[in-house]
Enzyme design. Sequence first.
Site, PDB file in Angstrom:
ATOM      1  N   HIS A  47       0.828  -1.204   0.000  1.00  0.00           N
ATOM      2  CA  HIS A  47       0.000   0.000   0.000  1.00  0.00           C
ATOM      3  C   HIS A  47       0.863   1.254   0.000  1.00  0.00           C
ATOM      4  O   HIS A  47       0.563   2.237  -0.700  1.00  0.00           O
ATOM      5  CB  HIS A  47      -0.914  -0.025   1.233  1.00  0.00           C
ATOM      6  CG  HIS A  47      -1.699   1.229   1.424  1.00  0.00           C
ATOM      7  ND1 HIS A  47      -1.368   2.179   2.365  1.00  0.00           N
ATOM      8  CD2 HIS A  47      -2.799   1.700   0.791  1.00  0.00           C
ATOM      9  CE1 HIS A  47      -2.227   3.166   2.321  1.00  0.00           C
ATOM     10  NE2 HIS A  47      -3.104   2.906   1.363  1.00  0.00           N
ATOM     11  N   GLU A  50       2.047   1.811  -3.484  1.00  0.00           N
ATOM     12  CA  GLU A  50       0.979   2.368  -4.322  1.00  0.00           C
ATOM     13  C   GLU A  50       0.931   3.890  -4.181  1.00  0.00           C
ATOM     14  O   GLU A  50       0.791   4.624  -5.168  1.00  0.00           O
ATOM     15  CB  GLU A  50      -0.358   1.741  -3.925  1.00  0.00           C
ATOM     16  CG  GLU A  50      -1.575   2.378  -4.562  1.00  0.00           C
ATOM     17  CD  GLU A  50      -2.735   2.543  -3.580  1.00  0.00           C
ATOM     18  OE1 GLU A  50      -3.346   3.628  -3.564  1.00  0.00           O
ATOM     19  OE2 GLU A  50      -3.022   1.580  -2.844  1.00  0.00           O
ATOM     20  N   HIS A  51       1.058   4.381  -2.946  1.00  0.00           N
ATOM     21  CA  HIS A  51       1.068   5.828  -2.720  1.00  0.00           C
ATOM     22  C   HIS A  51       2.271   6.476  -3.394  1.00  0.00           C
ATOM     23  O   HIS A  51       2.158   7.527  -4.029  1.00  0.00           O
ATOM     24  CB  HIS A  51       1.115   6.118  -1.219  1.00  0.00           C
ATOM     25  CG  HIS A  51      -0.227   6.119  -0.561  1.00  0.00           C
ATOM     26  ND1 HIS A  51      -0.756   7.229   0.057  1.00  0.00           N
ATOM     27  CD2 HIS A  51      -1.159   5.149  -0.423  1.00  0.00           C
ATOM     28  CE1 HIS A  51      -1.944   6.936   0.566  1.00  0.00           C
ATOM     29  NE2 HIS A  51      -2.214   5.665   0.291  1.00  0.00           N
ATOM     30  N   GLU A 127      -4.038   8.122   7.415  1.00  0.00           N
ATOM     31  CA  GLU A 127      -5.037   7.181   6.894  1.00  0.00           C
ATOM     32  C   GLU A 127      -5.282   6.048   7.883  1.00  0.00           C
ATOM     33  O   GLU A 127      -6.433   5.633   8.097  1.00  0.00           O
ATOM     34  CB  GLU A 127      -4.552   6.625   5.552  1.00  0.00           C
ATOM     35  CG  GLU A 127      -5.555   5.749   4.829  1.00  0.00           C
ATOM     36  CD  GLU A 127      -5.045   5.245   3.486  1.00  0.00           C
ATOM     37  OE1 GLU A 127      -5.786   4.494   2.820  1.00  0.00           O
ATOM     38  OE2 GLU A 127      -3.911   5.593   3.101  1.00  0.00           O
TER      39      GLU A 127
END
Length: 420
Positions: A47, A50-51, A127
């Site tokens: 993840h 991905e950022h 997040e």
Amino acid sequence: MTVQQHTLANGFRIVTENMPGLQSSSIGIWVTAGGRHERVEQNGIAHFLEHMAFKGTKRRSALQIAEAIEDVGGYINAYTSREVTAYYARVLENDVPLALDVIADIVLNPVFEPEEIEIERGVILQEIGQALDTPDDVIFDWLQEKAYPGQPIGRTILGPSERVSAFTREDLAGFVGEHYGPNQMILSAAGAVDHDALVREAEILFGHLTPTPSFDISPAAFSGGEVRRTKDLEQAHFALAFESPGYRDDAIYVAQIYASVLGGGMSSRLFQEVREHRGLCYSIFAQAGAYADTGMTTIYAGTSAGQIGELAEITVDEMKRAADDMSPAEVARARAQMKAGMLMGLESPSNRAERLARMIQIWDRVPDLDEVVQRIDAVTTGDVRDFAGHMATAARAAMALYGPVQKAPDLEKLQGRRAA
């Protein structure tokens, strides 16, 4: 509409579906590199990566990545799941080559500038904090962890804060090196697309890449158990899960129809009994999720502190009743909902591209829609009743409770009620 496939010499797969009458396309790269592909010390890195893909490449700054797509009125985004990471865009027909170039750039050429890593680390930690403050999000992470303890498939996709706080540039580059080979990528596009042109462009952008060694994911082993976290919230949150078929198992259609009858809409058993007849909650649903080698049928509801016990017990009672008196009309309705939902959704090129990539990942081919409809129609009332009986008597279950849950029965008590 015609589905076309091609595989480059290095294993890079391309699948497209031209949709006549459309002036736009959805295009993306699906990488078989999600949470299940992380070692425990890497939890959250897929993840994080991905950022970082949007934070600058060798050719474009973060702003230039956004402007390249938005200057032509398009949209670009990404997501990470337990089994894939996807990077995709929606653009007009003439801008498909641009979109593919940008997506290839962010996937293949991220620079991982130290300053940008620190900025994005802060964003991801926010997040994670937001997820922890959202009860009907975090409860599913806890449920997953309890269902598959100590396994990659049971870990949160975002990762724990302490891991995210420690990832380095070398960690990110190492994960790319392990998992971002051409043989682990699928280029999928739907809408106003030219298959042959995409193959030519893909050969230029991806054809030089060297395949990476195959990565064998750890087999999933559903264990189950209870996690209960008491907190002063307005609602008590309840989630219950049982192992069900993976997406390569034909029984997945039975599981999905069962979940629809049990809690898939306003006419479902749980909605009618728990909400409409008893007024115990605002939201209650059931769903059948699936992975390569396992799946989970999950029930979720939120209710008041004083009613959590009654809600949990009625849920179990409805599961038992479904095994005894599931009607042909209910099964027919669920089949119709499933087919309509699938076909309506596939009027969108974005959903089409997603389906193409998923089918190639699962089967290395794209089944004709008529084949899928036939499999749904082949599910009988007897099949669903048998599955309902299995769910009602399954030896293992996972349960997560969050909020003012002091009056909720424990899992052992609910299991005893199911067996009674």
